[in-house]
Design a protein around this motif. Structure first.
Motif, PDB file in Angstrom:
ATOM      1  N   GLU A 185       0.848  -1.155   0.074  1.00 22.37           N
ATOM      2  CA  GLU A 185      -0.028   0.207  -0.079  1.00 22.37           C
ATOM      3  C   GLU A 185       0.993   1.269   0.141  1.00 22.37           C
ATOM      4  O   GLU A 185       1.614   1.225   0.712  1.00 22.37           O
ATOM      5  CB  GLU A 185      -0.740  -0.068   1.322  1.00 22.37           C
ATOM      6  N   ASN A 186       0.496   2.185  -0.647  1.00 22.15           N
ATOM      7  CA  ASN A 186       1.367   3.281  -0.820  1.00 22.15           C
ATOM      8  C   ASN A 186       1.283   4.318   0.279  1.00 22.15           C
ATOM      9  O   ASN A 186       2.001   5.193   0.194  1.00 22.15           O
ATOM     10  CB  ASN A 186       0.840   4.126  -2.306  1.00 22.15           C
ATOM     11  N   GLU A 216       7.747  -4.747  -6.970  1.00 24.60           N
ATOM     12  CA  GLU A 216       6.780  -4.525  -5.897  1.00 24.60           C
ATOM     13  C   GLU A 216       7.474  -4.990  -4.667  1.00 24.60           C
ATOM     14  O   GLU A 216       7.326  -4.418  -3.669  1.00 24.60           O
ATOM     15  CB  GLU A 216       5.516  -5.404  -6.236  1.00 24.60           C
ATOM     16  N   LEU A 222      -1.938  -9.160  -4.877  1.00 20.46           N
ATOM     17  CA  LEU A 222      -2.132  -8.272  -6.138  1.00 20.46           C
ATOM     18  C   LEU A 222      -2.396  -8.949  -7.148  1.00 20.46           C
ATOM     19  O   LEU A 222      -1.718  -9.869  -7.593  1.00 20.46           O
ATOM     20  CB  LEU A 222      -0.768  -7.482  -5.964  1.00 20.46           C
ATOM     21  N   SER A 273      -2.859  -5.391 -12.129  1.00 24.20           N
ATOM     22  CA  SER A 273      -3.095  -4.061 -11.217  1.00 24.20           C
ATOM     23  C   SER A 273      -1.473  -3.467 -11.411  1.00 24.20           C
ATOM     24  O   SER A 273      -1.343  -2.540 -11.076  1.00 24.20           O
ATOM     25  CB  SER A 273      -3.539  -4.538  -9.809  1.00 24.20           C
ATOM     26  N   GLU A 313       1.686  -2.067 -12.958  1.00 23.64           N
ATOM     27  CA  GLU A 313       2.060  -1.350 -14.071  1.00 23.64           C
ATOM     28  C   GLU A 313       3.488  -1.541 -14.461  1.00 23.64           C
ATOM     29  O   GLU A 313       4.367  -1.206 -13.576  1.00 23.64           O
ATOM     30  CB  GLU A 313       1.848   0.156 -14.197  1.00 23.64           C
ATOM     31  N   ASP A 335      -5.508  -4.408  -1.504  1.00 25.89           N
ATOM     32  CA  ASP A 335      -4.638  -3.422  -2.024  1.00 25.89           C
ATOM     33  C   ASP A 335      -5.482  -2.630  -3.065  1.00 25.89           C
ATOM     34  O   ASP A 335      -6.087  -3.010  -3.780  1.00 25.89           O
ATOM     35  CB  ASP A 335      -3.623  -4.058  -2.941  1.00 25.89           C
ATOM     36  N   ARG A 359      -4.938  -0.994  -5.486  1.00 22.99           N
ATOM     37  CA  ARG A 359      -4.706  -1.021  -7.149  1.00 22.99           C
ATOM     38  C   ARG A 359      -5.649  -1.942  -7.754  1.00 22.99           C
ATOM     39  O   ARG A 359      -5.952  -1.801  -8.686  1.00 22.99           O
ATOM     40  CB  ARG A 359      -3.319  -1.364  -7.125  1.00 22.99           C
ATOM     41  N   ASN A 360      -6.036  -2.993  -6.912  1.00 21.40           N
ATOM     42  CA  ASN A 360      -6.948  -4.160  -7.495  1.00 21.40           C
ATOM     43  C   ASN A 360      -8.098  -3.639  -7.566  1.00 21.40           C
ATOM     44  O   ASN A 360      -9.027  -4.191  -8.357  1.00 21.40           O
ATOM     45  CB  ASN A 360      -7.136  -5.262  -6.395  1.00 21.40           C
ATOM     46  N   LYS A 407      -4.813   4.338  -6.765  1.00 21.53           N
ATOM     47  CA  LYS A 407      -3.479   4.156  -6.455  1.00 21.53           C
ATOM     48  C   LYS A 407      -3.246   4.017  -4.902  1.00 21.53           C
ATOM     49  O   LYS A 407      -2.293   3.253  -4.754  1.00 21.53           O
ATOM     50  CB  LYS A 407      -2.801   5.304  -6.690  1.00 21.53           C
ATOM     51  N   ASN A 408      -4.226   4.296  -4.213  1.00 18.97           N
ATOM     52  CA  ASN A 408      -3.964   4.317  -2.391  1.00 18.97           C
ATOM     53  C   ASN A 408      -5.179   4.328  -1.655  1.00 18.97           C
ATOM     54  O   ASN A 408      -6.210   4.489  -2.322  1.00 18.97           O
ATOM     55  CB  ASN A 408      -3.040   5.339  -2.047  1.00 18.97           C
TER      56      ASN A 408
END
Length: 272
Positions: free
Chosen positions: A2-3, A34, A145, A149, A151, A227, A229-230, A234-235
């Motif tokens: 997680e960002n 990641e 993840l 998702s 990049e 997460d 992104r799923n 982004k966060n």
């Protein structure tokens, strides 16, 4: 993964075990990138019958990323000996090499008992797989993840990052619902996600009804391998915002706070 949270223990040793039959070689670079947020994948193994034409694309990737190929012949028709080899190695590594964490890259739900056993021994288990990955395997992982998702920075910019096209006529633009509204409706209708997010805010909220975003994100991840992104964002800040069910504000200290809109007793603003 997680960002909103700072990576911890970057010197941690991670054992990356890849089920090559169920993971695309094209995603190795992004998986390693990641994992670098959580430690070093100094044990890298990929399992499969390397004589199979389907695994031909893996050859260069194994050399490029220093991944040790583990040959596993198919002893019986219809039986996947690769799974057994991966499980045996994981348990051996658990008691011999003693890595700090494991990563299982596969879309095969048969690895669920392995993940649960590794976690029972006090190890975090990160998972990578395709959307078809069975829910029990996804839920068993500390964090999971979906590969689509992730990049790949080596690839051309996505359509969203490309230069904007000329604006469409206003009449046509009005006829289409906004993407933001569509996303908000979809996320708000995800009962499981909303329940987890609300529980996370409640668990980490202070007396004024507001919770630090970082604390709420951590609380959500303790409940399930979430997460953002799923879910196409982004966060956690974007995930909470995207549901339309939470209020997000910045406190005087510059940190983000989140509160459940249903909580009518919350203070007008976070006090910290």
């Amino acid at each position: 993964m997680e960002n909103d949270e700072k990576p911890r223990g970057l010197n941690r040793r991670i054992a990356l075990l890849i089920d090559a039959d169920n993971v695309s070689h094209a995603k190795i670079a992004v998986m390693l990138a990641e994992l670098s947020k959580y430690g070093t994948a100094n044990i890298r193994r990929a399992y499969g019958d390397w004589a199979k034409p389907a695994l031909k694309g893996w050859t260069d990737k194994l050399h490029d990323f220093a991944i040790r190929p583990i040959q596993q012949f198919s002893y019986s028709t219809g039986k996947n000996a690769t799974d057994i080899a991966l499980v045996i190695d994981a348990m051996e590594l658990l008691y011999t090499q003693k890595p700090d964490a494991f990563c299982i890259a596969s879309s095969d739900g048969d690895f669920t008992p392995l993940v649960m056993q590794l976690k029972a021994n006090g190890h975090e288990v990160y998972g990578f797989g395709e959307r078809k990955t069975p829910a029990p395997f996804v839920n068993a992982c500390t964090t999971f993840l979906y590969l689509d998702s992730l990049e790949d920075p080596s690839q051309p910019a996505s359509q969203s990052e490309a230069p904007e096209a000329p604006a469409a006529p206003k009449a046509k633009a009005k006829s289409k619902p906004s993407a933001g509204k569509a996303t908000e409706k979809t996320l708000a209708q995800n009962t499981k996600l909303v329940t987890i997010l609300r529980g996370a805010v409640e668990a980490s909220a202070r007396e004024d009804g507001w919770a630090l975003m970082s604390a709420a994100g951590s609380a959500a991840k303790r409940q399930a391998p979430i997460d953002p992104r799923n879910y196409g964002v982004k966060n956690f800040t974007a995930l909470f915002t995207g549901t339309g069910l939470f209020e997000i504000l910045k406190g005087e200290n510059g940190q983000s706070y989140v509160a459940d809109k249903r909580n009518k007793d919350r203070a007008p603003r976070p006090g910290g």
